[in-house]
Design a protein around this motif. Structure first.
Motif, short mmCIF file in Angstrom:
data_model
loop_
_atom_site.label_atom_id
_atom_site.label_comp_id
_atom_site.label_asym_id
_atom_site.label_seq_id
_atom_site.Cartn_x
_atom_site.Cartn_y
_atom_site.Cartn_z
N LYS A 1 -20.79 87.84 38.59
CA LYS A 1 -21.11 86.90 39.67
C LYS A 1 -21.98 87.51 40.76
N ARG B 1 -23.97 80.37 34.87
CA ARG B 1 -22.60 80.01 34.51
C ARG B 1 -22.52 78.58 33.98
N GLN C 1 -13.40 78.85 38.50
CA GLN C 1 -14.52 78.52 39.38
C GLN C 1 -14.04 78.00 40.73
#
Length: 314
Positions: free
Chosen positions: A145, A154, A199
């Motif tokens: 990330k 993603r 997420q």
């Protein structure tokens, strides 16, 4: 994306009275086992009337599993691929080529007049889709990330994996292997919810990383226990794993597991609402699509029952 559905008067009355309820893109009876009454039919907004229902659906799939043919899945893949080009992500095209080839091959097969040749070609397409999906899942799990364009990567990886998995599910439907299709779809549902939970946790960044693990007792009483998000594990979906376990046993395991995952997600969303956090469009897309996956599983049960009926005919 918002989609309008045509609602017959009798169905609308049933929804208002509680006799019927909507699950994804299907209408089912509220009492007893979720028996399908009808499928919701999408209509253009220009034809909207008082007999229509506005429902949010995502571009990840169709409202009904039966409507997500290979042409649609291939077109959806192409759209996702175009977005990757537009945001100039440097992703090796070979990682996506097997999914693209598999969907294209299957789309061509569905146009064939010879059903036996079509089924054979769809089997070949399934092999490509499995290889492509598993490869992308491994890469997706390793995306850092801290990378530039992490969010775009993603969602595009996940969207492509979903197209591949729906293509694999459809291949089982083509061969009347509904239990295998159900197992694959339940694996996808779990994978989607787990990613959704992760997420949400990444975006909200709670003071303590957590998600709610719900343990369902034999009498269906839920106990909520805080647990660190790091324990979340991604399942790599493979046919080898599916075929190595008795199907009815694997279905029961996945159904129980998915109930627990749904409860975790529900608890997380309650927490998000209590804290007045706003979820990203990306997460909302996943949550909306999960709603339609519930309807997909009901469709598979329906098609299996109809197939079994036809086999018993003299």
């Amino acid at each position: 994306m918002e989609v309008l559905f045509e609602i017959p008067i009798d169905i609308k009355k049933g929804l208002e009275s509680g006799v019927y309820k909507r699950i994804g893109g299907v209408i089912v009876k509220s009492e007893g086992k979720a028996e399908i009454v009808t499928w919701l039919k999408e209509i253009p907004k220009a034809k909207a009337s008082s007999g229509t229902l506005l429902v949010k659906v995502t571009s990840l799939g169709k409202a009904a599993l039966s409507a997500a043919d290979y042409f649609y899945l291939y077109e959806n893949f192409q759209r996702i691929n175009k977005k990757l080009d537009d945001i100039t992500l440097k992703i090796d095209s070979q990682n996506f080529s097997k999914v693209q080839s598999g969907l294209k091959l299957a789309a061509e097969a569905e146009k064939m007049k010879d059903i036996f040749l079509a089924k054979d070609q769809i089997l070949k397409a399934r092999t490509l889709l499995e290889e492509g999906s598993n490869r992308l899942q491994n890469i997706f799990a390793s995306i850092n990330k801290k990378e530039k364009n992490y969010k775009e990567k993603r969602m595009h990886y996940l969207s492509t994996i979903i197209q591949a998995e729906l293509g694999i599910v459809r291949s089982y439907m083509w061969h009347n292997e509904y239990e295998l299709a159900n197992v694959r779809l339940l694996h996808l549902k779990r994978y989607l919810i787990e990613n959704c939970l992760k997420q949400i946790d990444d975006e909200i960044n709670f003071h303590v990383a957590w998600y709610w693990k719900v343990i369902v007792s034999p009498i269906m009483v839920s106990v909520i226990i805080p647990q660190t998000i790091s324990s979340l594990v991604y399942d790599v979906i493979t046919n080898k794993e599916i075929k190595g376990i008795p199907l009815n046993e694997e279905l029961r395991r996945l159904e129980k597991s998915n109930l627990e995952e749904e409860a975790k997600l529900e608890a997380m969303l309650i927490k998000v609402e209590e804290e007045n956090y706003k979820l990203s469009k990306e997460v909302q897309t996943l949550i909306n699509f999960d709603d339609f996956l519930k309807g997909y599983t009901l469709e598979l049960d329906y098609y299996e029952a109809e197939h079994n009926k036809s086999e018993k005919l003299p």
